[in-house]
Design an enzyme around this catalytic site. Sequence first.
Site, PDB file in Angstrom:
ATOM      1  N   CYS A  44       2.536  -7.759   5.961  1.00 29.76           N
ATOM      2  CA  CYS A  44       1.880  -6.475   5.262  1.00 29.76           C
ATOM      3  C   CYS A  44       0.464  -6.364   5.646  1.00 29.76           C
ATOM      4  CB  CYS A  44       2.464  -6.125   3.876  1.00 29.76           C
ATOM      5  SG  CYS A  44       1.956  -4.550   3.366  1.00 29.76           S
TER       6      CYS A  44
ATOM      7  N   SER B 107      -5.909   4.215   5.146  1.00 31.92           N
ATOM      8  CA  SER B 107      -4.729   3.607   5.614  1.00 31.92           C
ATOM      9  C   SER B 107      -4.685   3.543   7.144  1.00 31.92           C
ATOM     10  CB  SER B 107      -3.355   4.119   4.921  1.00 31.92           C
ATOM     11  OG  SER B 107      -2.346   3.811   5.831  1.00 31.92           O
TER      12      SER B 107
ATOM     13  N   LYS C  25      -2.551  -6.184   4.046  1.00 34.43           N
ATOM     14  CA  LYS C  25      -3.769  -7.080   3.470  1.00 34.43           C
ATOM     15  C   LYS C  25      -3.319  -8.689   3.443  1.00 34.43           C
ATOM     16  CE  LYS C  25      -2.451  -4.862   1.012  1.00 34.43           C
ATOM     17  NZ  LYS C  25      -0.939  -4.284   1.428  1.00 34.43           N
TER      18      LYS C  25
ATOM     19  N   CYS D 111       5.300  -1.225   8.262  1.00 35.74           N
ATOM     20  CA  CYS D 111       5.282   0.050   8.693  1.00 35.74           C
ATOM     21  C   CYS D 111       5.080   0.249  10.191  1.00 35.74           C
ATOM     22  CB  CYS D 111       4.000   0.802   7.894  1.00 35.74           C
ATOM     23  SG  CYS D 111       4.256   0.722   6.245  1.00 35.74           S
TER      24      CYS D 111
ATOM     25  N   ASP E 247       0.858  -1.123   0.045  1.00 38.30           N
ATOM     26  CA  ASP E 247      -0.182   0.005  -0.159  1.00 38.30           C
ATOM     27  C   ASP E 247       0.789   1.193   0.011  1.00 38.30           C
ATOM     28  OD1 ASP E 247      -1.937  -1.794   0.258  1.00 38.30           O
ATOM     29  OD2 ASP E 247      -2.902  -1.134   2.057  1.00 38.30           O
TER      30      ASP E 247
ATOM     31  N   GLU F 283      -7.335   2.674  -0.303  1.00 35.68           N
ATOM     32  CA  GLU F 283      -7.052   3.488   0.741  1.00 35.68           C
ATOM     33  C   GLU F 283      -6.704   5.124   0.327  1.00 35.68           C
ATOM     34  OE1 GLU F 283      -3.979   1.715   3.004  1.00 35.68           O
ATOM     35  OE2 GLU F 283      -5.365   0.002   3.752  1.00 35.68           O
TER      36      GLU F 283
HETATM   37  C1  1QQ Z   1       1.693   3.794   5.917  1.00 36.95           C
HETATM   38  C2  1QQ Z   1       0.544   2.959   6.040  1.00 36.95           C
HETATM   39  C3  1QQ Z   1       0.495   1.795   5.344  1.00 36.95           C
HETATM   40  C4  1QQ Z   1       1.223   1.827   4.118  1.00 36.95           C
HETATM   41  C5  1QQ Z   1      -0.904   1.351   5.185  1.00 36.95           C
HETATM   42  O1  1QQ Z   1      -1.451   0.966   4.014  1.00 36.95           O
HETATM   43  C6  1QQ Z   1      -1.729   0.818   6.248  1.00 36.95           C
HETATM   44  O2  1QQ Z   1      -1.265   1.099   7.450  1.00 36.95           O
HETATM   45  O3  1QQ Z   1      -2.974   0.773   6.087  1.00 36.95           O
HETATM   46 MG    MG Z   2      -3.118  -0.208   3.969  1.00 36.06          MG
END
Ligand code: 1QQ
Ligand code: MG
Length: 560
Positions: free
Chosen positions: A124, A473, A126, A196, A83, A447
């Site tokens: 990540c 997001s 999803k 993240c 994302d 998002e």
């Molecule tokens: C920075 C946020 C990340 C890339 C994301 O997509 C989420 O946390 O939904």
């Molecule tokens: Mg996201």
Amino acid sequence: MEKDLRIKSQVFDDPKRAPNRAMLRAVGLTDESFKKPMIGVASTWSEVTPCNIHLHGLAERAKEGVRHAGGTPLIFNTITVSDGISMGTEGMRYSLPSRDVIADSIETVVGAESLDGFVAIGGCDKNIPGCMIAIGRAEVPAVFVYGGTIAPGYRNGEKLDIVSVFEGVGKHNNGDITDEELHGIECAACPGAGSCGGMYTANTMASAVEALGMSLPGSSSNPAESKDKYLDVEEAGKAVYHLLEKEIFPKDIMTKQAFENAITVVMALGGSTNAVLHLLAMAHAVDVDLSIADFDRLQKTVPHLADLKPSGKYVMEDLYKVGGVQAVMKLLHENGYLYGDCLTVTGKTVAENLALAPSLTEGQTIIRPFSSPYRATGPLVILRGNLAPSGAVAKVSGVKVKRHVGPARVFENEHDATEAVLNNQINEGDVLVIRGVGPKGGPGMPEMLSISAILVGKGLGEKVALLTDGRFSGGTHGLVVGHIAPEAQSAGPIAILQEGDQVTIDSERQEISMEVTEAEIQARFTAWQAPALYLKGVLGKYAHNVSCSSIGAVTDHFKS
Ligand SMILES: CC[C@H](C)C(=O)C(=O)O
Ligand SMILES: [Mg+2]
């Protein structure tokens, strides 16, 4: 004993399975391996994103765990998309569909290869629910392992992460930072492997899965680049084997109460709005009757305790250092907020696991005590009204404005809305609406972090409300309402909102409404036609199959 364990992988004893075994011999299996249960290691390893860049090494270690416990491990891969990289582009439409592609692809391999169990490794936002939906559908034991959070970046002593860069774009547009400063932030924000760093969707979903009992205690806050992370995967490999011995299946763990524990942890941590969508979809995979009414009920009782980004100060690595998600769960349990007797992948209950867990480090400032929470109630608020009859989700963590009334500024896509913001055509008090970007309309319910972060960066985060039938997001904060349902494509009232209509958002009264009479709504709909559904490829299939966001945007919602 071993024979009893072989519940699915029927490639062993029978002469007519000789061809099947012949194929497996070529990938390294032997007569010895055929005697053992076949345990898959589903990896979302990929070079396209830092969240998943290290997962192959973790998968190899999970294999060792499986082998050590007595199983025959086999790694297989699935896709992932980022994302952070597709945000603000047309590519963002693929994000939510990728959740279902991942779930379907893991289900396909587990089913086709008749695996006896599996470890799923996701890193990540999803691919975590994607793995979990596949686990929920599976009729075999499984354990989820999170790839772990990224470390924060530092620049001139300031702690940075990916959202610092998104918000930097707004500051740069305002003239508050120079080209060099933005470039400096860009270069320092993401220092290595991992998801993240704030309490964004990946860390939110990882925490939710641990609370659900489907990952090992501590694994959601163990960072990507830590020894603990390698132990997580090795232990997960062993755990699947033990679950097989004990005949504990995902459906035994993923109960209604377990989902309530997950929602409670998400509320206390101030997690992402995506948790609503993904937990509903995961519950659907195990036929658990979870609805947005359950989020609504728990939101009213669970306080928001965590000072984590995006609205707070700290990142997941900071939480790890003071005891991690287990310590938060221990605190919640001690205060009567969790069901302690839910079963987990350790084969023990939540309460039994927590008895071994650390308490929060003395003097820490990330998790507030119950006596002075960040907010007395949860930050994910379900709103309803004539603009969202099937519900909408607001994230109010850190937001001081409780009620916002203003004129609608209506856009059919994020690009045009962003141009209007960057060209200073959106004024304080406005209600910025981006519609036609729901699950069917987007397609893919993108998002909107680019635009929400630009608003924050320009100092408009609480002065302009941002509404959408798309989603946000985990990095988004400010006066935002997403998941407006029904979506415009499905003739939700947001479809007939016009420029200048007065819109009210009230998080205390849980209201989202437009000052348009019922008769006028009907009149506008007689002149309205749904846009044609997208037709091609994966987005076309998605647009035709996907259900409403208020039931998790699942793609297998069939009535018998
Ligand atoms: C920075 C946020 C990340 C890339 C994301 O997509 C989420 O946390 O939904
Ligand atoms: Mg996201």
